[in-house]
Design a protein around this motif. Sequence first.
Motif, PDB file in Angstrom:
ATOM      1  N   UNK A   1     -39.456 -10.518  20.319  1.00  0.00           N
ATOM      2  CA  UNK A   1     -39.962 -10.290  18.963  1.00  0.00           C
ATOM      3  C   UNK A   1     -38.828  -9.985  17.995  1.00  0.00           C
ATOM      4  N   UNK A   2     -37.903  -9.155  18.409  1.00  0.00           N
ATOM      5  CA  UNK A   2     -36.752  -8.839  17.548  1.00  0.00           C
ATOM      6  C   UNK A   2     -35.914 -10.080  17.280  1.00  0.00           C
ATOM      7  N   UNK A   3     -35.731 -10.903  18.295  1.00  0.00           N
ATOM      8  CA  UNK A   3     -34.950 -12.126  18.118  1.00  0.00           C
ATOM      9  C   UNK A   3     -35.624 -13.062  17.129  1.00  0.00           C
ATOM     10  N   UNK A   4     -36.947 -13.189  17.218  1.00  0.00           N
ATOM     11  CA  UNK A   4     -37.663 -14.041  16.257  1.00  0.00           C
ATOM     12  C   UNK A   4     -37.558 -13.482  14.841  1.00  0.00           C
ATOM     13  N   UNK A   5     -37.645 -12.176  14.677  1.00  0.00           N
ATOM     14  CA  UNK A   5     -37.508 -11.578  13.342  1.00  0.00           C
ATOM     15  C   UNK A   5     -36.129 -11.871  12.759  1.00  0.00           C
ATOM     16  N   UNK A   6     -35.093 -11.675  13.571  1.00  0.00           N
ATOM     17  CA  UNK A   6     -33.728 -11.956  13.102  1.00  0.00           C
ATOM     18  C   UNK A   6     -33.555 -13.439  12.772  1.00  0.00           C
ATOM     19  N   UNK A   7     -34.088 -14.303  13.623  1.00  0.00           N
ATOM     20  CA  UNK A   7     -33.941 -15.741  13.406  1.00  0.00           C
ATOM     21  C   UNK A   7     -34.664 -16.196  12.147  1.00  0.00           C
TER      22      UNK A   7
ATOM     23  N   UNK B   1     -26.283 -11.577  10.081  1.00  0.00           N
ATOM     24  CA  UNK B   1     -25.258 -12.366  10.756  1.00  0.00           C
ATOM     25  C   UNK B   1     -25.823 -13.232  11.881  1.00  0.00           C
ATOM     26  N   UNK B   2     -27.117 -13.131  12.127  1.00  0.00           N
ATOM     27  CA  UNK B   2     -27.727 -13.881  13.217  1.00  0.00           C
ATOM     28  C   UNK B   2     -27.705 -15.372  12.869  1.00  0.00           C
ATOM     29  N   UNK B   3     -27.111 -16.206  13.714  1.00  0.00           N
ATOM     30  CA  UNK B   3     -26.974 -17.625  13.380  1.00  0.00           C
ATOM     31  C   UNK B   3     -28.210 -18.432  13.789  1.00  0.00           C
ATOM     32  N   UNK B   4     -29.106 -18.668  12.857  1.00  0.00           N
ATOM     33  CA  UNK B   4     -30.303 -19.442  13.181  1.00  0.00           C
ATOM     34  C   UNK B   4     -30.504 -20.542  12.140  1.00  0.00           C
ATOM     35  N   UNK B   5     -31.005 -21.667  12.614  1.00  0.00           N
ATOM     36  CA  UNK B   5     -31.340 -22.784  11.727  1.00  0.00           C
ATOM     37  C   UNK B   5     -32.758 -23.228  12.048  1.00  0.00           C
ATOM     38  N   UNK B   6     -33.365 -23.897  11.101  1.00  0.00           N
ATOM     39  CA  UNK B   6     -34.722 -24.369  11.277  1.00  0.00           C
ATOM     40  C   UNK B   6     -34.718 -25.888  11.322  1.00  0.00           C
TER      41      UNK B   6
END
Length: 114
Positions: free
Chosen positions: A23-29, A39-44
């Motif tokens: 859940x935390x990872x999804x929030x950061x992403x 700073x979390x490196x996420x793209x859609x």
Amino acid sequence: MSDTRQEFLTVEQTAAVCGIGRTSAYQLARRAADHGDGDFPAVRFGKQLRIPRRKLEDLIGGPITLPTDPPPPEPTTTTPTTTSNNDHPRTTTPNNTNTTTTHPHQPQLPLTTP
């Protein structure tokens, strides 16, 4: 580097690598991909969230290994192989001619000769 490594990780894979909850990872992403926060490196990609492997490795300070990654190549060494008669175990059969087969739940009585 191998060409078969995943270049983009799922959020679940990233959570496992970082040691944080799903859940935390999804929030950061979501914050990173949708708003550019943190700073979390996420793209859609459409509705899918992915994390670039190289940016994650930069963030955590080193290479990561996933269970789906191909195993690293083993060092090649050449060793001479020889075969001798001592390499194969011997099997011997007992020379009992007075053996009988009994049911496992029946007591086994010694055989007597008249």
